[in-house]
Design an enzyme around this catalytic site. Structure first.
Site, PDB file in Angstrom:
ATOM      1  N   SER A   1       0.805  -1.299   0.003  1.00  0.00           N
ATOM      2  CA  SER A   1      -0.055   0.022  -0.059  1.00  0.00           C
ATOM      3  C   SER A   1       0.816   1.279  -0.009  1.00  0.00           C
ATOM      4  O   SER A   1       2.036   1.143   0.590  1.00  0.00           O
ATOM      5  CB  SER A   1      -0.889  -0.182   1.162  1.00  0.00           C
ATOM      6  OG  SER A   1      -1.556   1.216   1.446  1.00  0.00           O
TER       7      SER A   1
ATOM      8  N   TYR B   1      -2.541   0.545  10.549  1.00  0.00           N
ATOM      9  CA  TYR B   1      -2.373   0.216   8.986  1.00  0.00           C
ATOM     10  C   TYR B   1      -1.172   0.674   8.525  1.00  0.00           C
ATOM     11  O   TYR B   1      -0.320  -0.206   7.779  1.00  0.00           O
ATOM     12  CB  TYR B   1      -3.495   0.748   8.158  1.00  0.00           C
ATOM     13  CG  TYR B   1      -3.768   0.265   6.755  1.00  0.00           C
ATOM     14  CD1 TYR B   1      -4.015  -1.353   6.649  1.00  0.00           C
ATOM     15  CD2 TYR B   1      -3.229   0.809   5.688  1.00  0.00           C
ATOM     16  CE1 TYR B   1      -4.307  -1.792   5.438  1.00  0.00           C
ATOM     17  CE2 TYR B   1      -3.453   0.200   4.470  1.00  0.00           C
ATOM     18  CZ  TYR B   1      -3.822  -0.936   4.302  1.00  0.00           C
ATOM     19  OH  TYR B   1      -3.944  -1.657   2.802  1.00  0.00           O
TER      20      TYR B   1
END
Length: 258
Positions: free
Chosen positions: A143, A156
């Site tokens: 990501s 995250y």
């Protein structure tokens, strides 16, 4: 002949979204699929759909935070299909999305166990199954959050940054072998995770319109392509769907890639 005929792929986090589409894309390319997820009912539906389309697939209940469950999933591949060629570490969670002072430690720790420990468990089990002198491909879903910290996304972002470091360790340890490892950033994709981000309203991603989001079929095509020999020169790196040269090699359509 399909590009991946005779191969076997394990996809973790295959019950919905990008993971489900990766399983379907690999199956269309001829690979037999072990589709794994905590939600057995949902991942069974994915496996059933693959079989209806003429593919081979097995559904497995697996919590990637549990290394024994991950090992059993890999064992299912070997017992059912006799081999293992590809592993996709796609399972992940976005929560908790909140300022650090407002997060619950147990939920923060769970995100770490799923997002980073889960990737480690899947990679470790794959390498052990490939064996000394073996060959195989590991793709870890990465990501942009690994590189760009976002307010409210501490769990995250921290886990994805750790997963990037893990990828680099994997690349060093597999260099000069027949094992290929990749990290892949799928971009902003129209999935349930994006709905959760939009509901939380934190981070620039929450402000993206639905028109900015990619259908999960597009990043899934990239992951399936990475299993092919022609992707070998890219092994060891973190790739992004935003890379126009990569998209051209895969044959993705021209459009806006957020």
């Amino acid at each position: 002949m399909a590009a991946l005929n005779g191969t076997v792929s394990v996809v973790f986090g295959a019950s919905q979204g990008i993971g489900a589409e990766i399983a379907r894309a690999l199956a269309r390319d001829g690979s037999a699929i072990v589709a794994a997820s905590r939600r057995l009912d949902a991942v069974t539906a994915v496996a059933d759909a693959i079989r209806r389309d003429g593919g081979r697939a097995e559904a497995v209940a697996c919590d990637v935070a549990d290394p024994h469950a991950v090992d059993r999933t890999i064992e299912t591949s070997l017992a059912t299909f006799g081999r293992l060629d590809h592993v996709v570490n796609n399972a992940g969670v976005i929560d908790p999305i909140a300022p650090i002072t407002e997060t619950e430690p147990a939920k923060w720790a769970l995100a770490a166990r799923v997002n980073i420990a889960g990737t480690y468990h899947g990679s470790r089990a794959a390498l052990r199954a490939f064996g000394a002198g073996g060959r195989g491909v590991i793709v870890n879903l990465s990501s942009g959050a690994a590189h760009k910290p976002l307010e409210g996304w501490s769990a995250y972002c921290a886990a994805k940054a750790a997963a990037l470091a893990l990828l680099r360790c994997l690349a060093l340890e597999t260099e000069g072998t027949a094992v290929r490892v990749y990290g892949f950033q799928p971009g902003a994709v129209d999935t349930g995770m994006l709905d959760r981000i939009r509901d939380a309203g934190m981070g620039y991603v929450a402000g993206l319109s639905r028109d900015d989001l990619l259908p999960p079929e597009l990043p899934a095509r990239v992951v399936a392509w990475l299993m092919r020999p022609e992707a070998a020169d890219l092994a060891g790196g973190e790739l992004s769907i935003r890379d126009a040269a990569l998209r051209a090699r895969v044959g993705l359509p021209e459009r806006h890639y957020a």
